[in-house]
Design an enzyme around this catalytic site. Structure first.
Site, PDB file in Angstrom:
ATOM      1  N   LYS A 262       0.844  -1.190   0.000  1.00 22.05           N
ATOM      2  CA  LYS A 262       0.000   0.000   0.000  1.00 22.05           C
ATOM      3  C   LYS A 262       0.885   1.248   0.000  1.00 22.05           C
ATOM      4  O   LYS A 262       2.079   1.171   0.275  1.00 22.05           O
ATOM      5  CB  LYS A 262      -0.864   0.025   1.268  1.00 22.05           C
ATOM      6  CG  LYS A 262      -1.979  -0.990   1.304  1.00 22.05           C
ATOM      7  CD  LYS A 262      -2.842  -0.778   2.548  1.00 22.05           C
ATOM      8  CE  LYS A 262      -3.937  -1.815   2.650  1.00 22.05           C
ATOM      9  NZ  LYS A 262      -4.943  -1.741   1.590  1.00 22.05           N
ATOM     10  N   ARG A 336     -10.055 -11.861   1.607  1.00 22.63           N
ATOM     11  CA  ARG A 336     -10.826 -12.967   1.041  1.00 22.63           C
ATOM     12  C   ARG A 336     -10.067 -14.280   1.141  1.00 22.63           C
ATOM     13  O   ARG A 336     -10.667 -15.347   1.220  1.00 22.63           O
ATOM     14  CB  ARG A 336     -11.227 -12.630  -0.406  1.00 22.63           C
ATOM     15  CG  ARG A 336     -10.065 -12.448  -1.362  1.00 22.63           C
ATOM     16  CD  ARG A 336     -10.447 -11.611  -2.578  1.00 22.63           C
ATOM     17  NE  ARG A 336     -10.602 -10.188  -2.243  1.00 22.63           N
ATOM     18  CZ  ARG A 336     -10.981  -9.246  -3.094  1.00 22.63           C
ATOM     19  NH1 ARG A 336     -11.267  -9.573  -4.357  1.00 22.63           N
ATOM     20  NH2 ARG A 336     -11.093  -7.997  -2.710  1.00 22.63           N
TER      21      ARG A 336
HETATM   22  N1  BES Z   1      -8.152  -3.887   4.200  1.00 21.70           N
HETATM   23  C1  BES Z   1      -8.268  -3.494   2.848  1.00 21.70           C
HETATM   24  C2  BES Z   1      -9.570  -2.754   2.548  1.00 21.70           C
HETATM   25  C3  BES Z   1      -9.716  -1.402   3.158  1.00 21.70           C
HETATM   26  C4  BES Z   1      -9.152  -0.292   2.555  1.00 21.70           C
HETATM   27  C5  BES Z   1     -10.443  -1.221   4.310  1.00 21.70           C
HETATM   28  C6  BES Z   1      -9.308   0.961   3.112  1.00 21.70           C
HETATM   29  C7  BES Z   1     -10.606   0.036   4.881  1.00 21.70           C
HETATM   30  C8  BES Z   1     -10.033   1.128   4.282  1.00 21.70           C
HETATM   31  C9  BES Z   1      -8.226  -4.714   1.940  1.00 21.70           C
HETATM   32  O1  BES Z   1      -7.418  -5.758   2.369  1.00 21.70           O
HETATM   33  C10 BES Z   1      -7.678  -4.262   0.614  1.00 21.70           C
HETATM   34  O2  BES Z   1      -6.558  -3.846   0.587  1.00 21.70           O
HETATM   35  N2  BES Z   1      -8.494  -4.361  -0.424  1.00 21.70           N
HETATM   36  C11 BES Z   1      -8.092  -3.977  -1.716  1.00 21.70           C
HETATM   37  C12 BES Z   1      -8.523  -5.058  -2.673  1.00 21.70           C
HETATM   38  C13 BES Z   1      -8.006  -4.892  -4.069  1.00 21.70           C
HETATM   39  C14 BES Z   1      -6.511  -5.069  -4.102  1.00 21.70           C
HETATM   40  C15 BES Z   1      -8.680  -5.909  -4.948  1.00 21.70           C
HETATM   41  C16 BES Z   1      -8.772  -2.647  -2.055  1.00 21.70           C
HETATM   42  O3  BES Z   1      -9.952  -2.489  -1.755  1.00 21.70           O
HETATM   43  O4  BES Z   1      -8.102  -1.781  -2.583  1.00 21.70           O
HETATM   44 MN    MN Z   2      -5.379  -5.508   1.827  1.00 20.36          MN
END
Ligand code: BES
Ligand code: MN
Ligand code: ZN
Length: 483
Positions: A262, A336
């Site tokens: 990230k 997931r």
């Molecule tokens: N934990 C995150 C989702 C999230 C992001 C929750 C911001 C709260 C605030 C999750 O694990 C994630 O990173 N999801 C990605 C998925 C994508 C790579 C398909 C996302 O939503 O960007």
């Molecule tokens: Mn994530």
């Protein structure tokens, strides 16, 4: 610590630091309010008019009484329109709590509607929440006593309100704790402690056992971290129970994204990625006191998502619990992967229905904002139950489509399914991925990415972890048990 007490003395005659008076639209006063107004020679009504008090929910005014009433100050809080809902009482009480935090004794004048007492206690105790254990000049939490009117020998409503608010605040605490303090093992231990205190048995599985069970989703996501993963289960099996429910919570104790790292900013709040786990644990550990006659199993996959020489790579393939395989294309879609194991495991326990709570996608936050949980269900009855529970607890939900025709977009070239489907509609891809692991079990997936965390104070919501889902899950279980 806040003590909730009740008294048969009219609240306007109580000698307290603050008397909280609910005011409805048109500045209508309650009986106690009228008494205070009289003692102030009409000063209360006059003052509210002067400041153009609108009695909007959460609106408040502190009115000094200069010794002319028994209360040091009167706090007027708005209750909105004529018919006051439970959520309005919760919010007004939440606002009142944050304004009276420095007072030792508070009398709370309630609207006398059924359920208002529970709502007021819930709101007051949630609204008074603070996480300041790392502030060296942190205000010491003072001992506070809150008096409700109409003394009761056994105050069931107030007790329920306290139980639920304390569960929410426990969930907030464990999520607000820094990720470096509670990794998967530490998180599991804190949960087990709470489970034991509630008289429930918790089982914590470590790496060896995870390997034996084939829980490779959890192991793979956790393999990049030096704090190894865990799988936690808690069972509630009361005497005379009929039926069984499963609850599952995403427990990523910190989500860096892994090798699909990230941004620095995107990581700032990622200790919150265990909010689903916290909610599920807080909910099941509340049940022994509420005694719904239904069996409940909580399953919580716990892992830290980190980049390292050992971390999962894009292109790696996982064989999940039960044998289905997934291709990891983005290591940041890790929720997931751990949930797949947990859902497939839960299906083997044969629940009548199951729901999972997860901070799964940033996309859900884009779609519905910070206040609304987007949910998916493979059965209309379950969808209705979630909507009804949310309406009662004041937690806002909105149903999203499990659009079957999009399933092909997560077909993998090498495995049964891949863990990304593209940017547009990403919450739906997350849900469709999970659906592959639930078989015919009635199931709902609640994506709490938005409401799990608040960026500002708002009525009973405090900045930081919110404990969203705790009360909703408890309500759902109680309703299923035929409360
Ligand atoms: N934990 C995150 C989702 C999230 C992001 C929750 C911001 C709260 C605030 C999750 O694990 C994630 O990173 N999801 C990605 C998925 C994508 C790579 C398909 C996302 O939503 O960007
Ligand atoms: Mn994530
Ligand atoms: Zn995550």
């Amino acid at each position: 610590m806040v003590k909730i007490d009740s008294t048969s003395t009219p609240l306007s005659e109580m000698k307290v630091d603050a008397l909280v008076i609910g005011i409805r639209k048109g500045n209508k006063l309650t009986r106690q309010g009228t008494q205070v107004d009289k003692a102030l020679g009409g000063g209360l009504t006059e003052h509210l008019e002067r400041i153009a008090f609108k009695a909007k929910v959460g609106e408040h005014a502190i009115i000094p009484t200069f010794g002319r009433t028994n209360a040091g100050v009167v706090l007027a809080v708005g209750l909105g329109e004529d018919r006051v809902t439970h959520e309005e009482v919760r919010r007004a009480a939440g606002a009142a709590a944050s304004k009276t935090a420095s007072f030792k004794t508070v009398a709370f004048d309630l609207p006398d509607a059924a359920g208002a007492r529970q709502a007021a206690v819930e709101g007051f105790l949630m609204g008074g929440y603070k996480f300041n254990r790392y502030k060296s000049n942190g205000q010491k939490q003072i001992e506070q006593t809150v008096y409700l009117g109409a003394a009761k020998k056994s105050d069931r409503e107030a007790d329920r309100g306290r139980l639920l608010a304390e569960a929410v605040n426990w969930a907030r605490d464990i999520v607000n704790e820094p990720g470096g303090v509670r990794g998967p093992a530490g998180f599991a231990d804190l949960a087990a402690k709470r489970a034991e205190a509630a008289g429930l048995t918790a089982e914590i599985l470590g790496e060896k056992e995870l390997k034996k069970l084939g829980m490779n989703g959890i192991l793979t996501v956790g393999q990049g971290s030096s704090s190894p993963p865990r799988f936690l289960t808690i069972r509630y099996s009361p005497r005379g129970a009929k039926g069984m429910l499963g609850i599952i919570g995403k427990g990523i104790t910190f989500d860096s994204g892994g090798l699909s790292l990230k941004t620095a900013e995107g990581m700032e709040t990622m200790k919150t990625d265990c909010s689903g786990a916290a909610a599920v644990i807080a909910a099941i550990t509340s049940l022994p006191e509420l005694k719904p006659k239904i069996n409940v199993i909580a399953a919580i996959p716990l892992a830290e998502n980190m980049p390292s020489g050992n971390a999962v790579r894009p292109g790696d393939v996982i064989r999940h619990y039960g044998g289905r395989t997934s291709e990891v294309l983005n290591t940041d879609a890790e929720g997931r992967l751990v949930l797949a194991d947990a859902l497939a495991w839960m299906v083997d326990q044969k629940p009548d229905a199951m729901i999972d709570l997860a901070t799964l996608t940033g996309g859900m936050m884009i779609a519905l904002g910070k206040k609304v949980t987007g949910f998916f269900a493979n059965e209309p009855r379950l969808a209705r139950e979630i909507r009804d529970s949310a309406a009662r607890t004041g937690e806002r939900v909105w149903e999203m489509p499990l659009l079957d025709e999009l399933r092909k977009d997560i077909d993998s070239d090498v495995a049964d399914v891949k863990n990304t489907g593209g940017r547009y509609g990403s919450p739906i891809f997350g849900a469709l991925f999970l659906r592959d692991f639930v078989g015919d079990t009635p199931w709902a997936h609640l994506d709490i990415a938005g409401p799990a965390r608040a960026d500002k104070h708002d009525h009973y919501i405090r900045k930081g972890a919110t404990g969203v889902g705790v009360r909703l899950v408890v309500d759902w279980i109680e309703k299923r048990a035929g409360r």
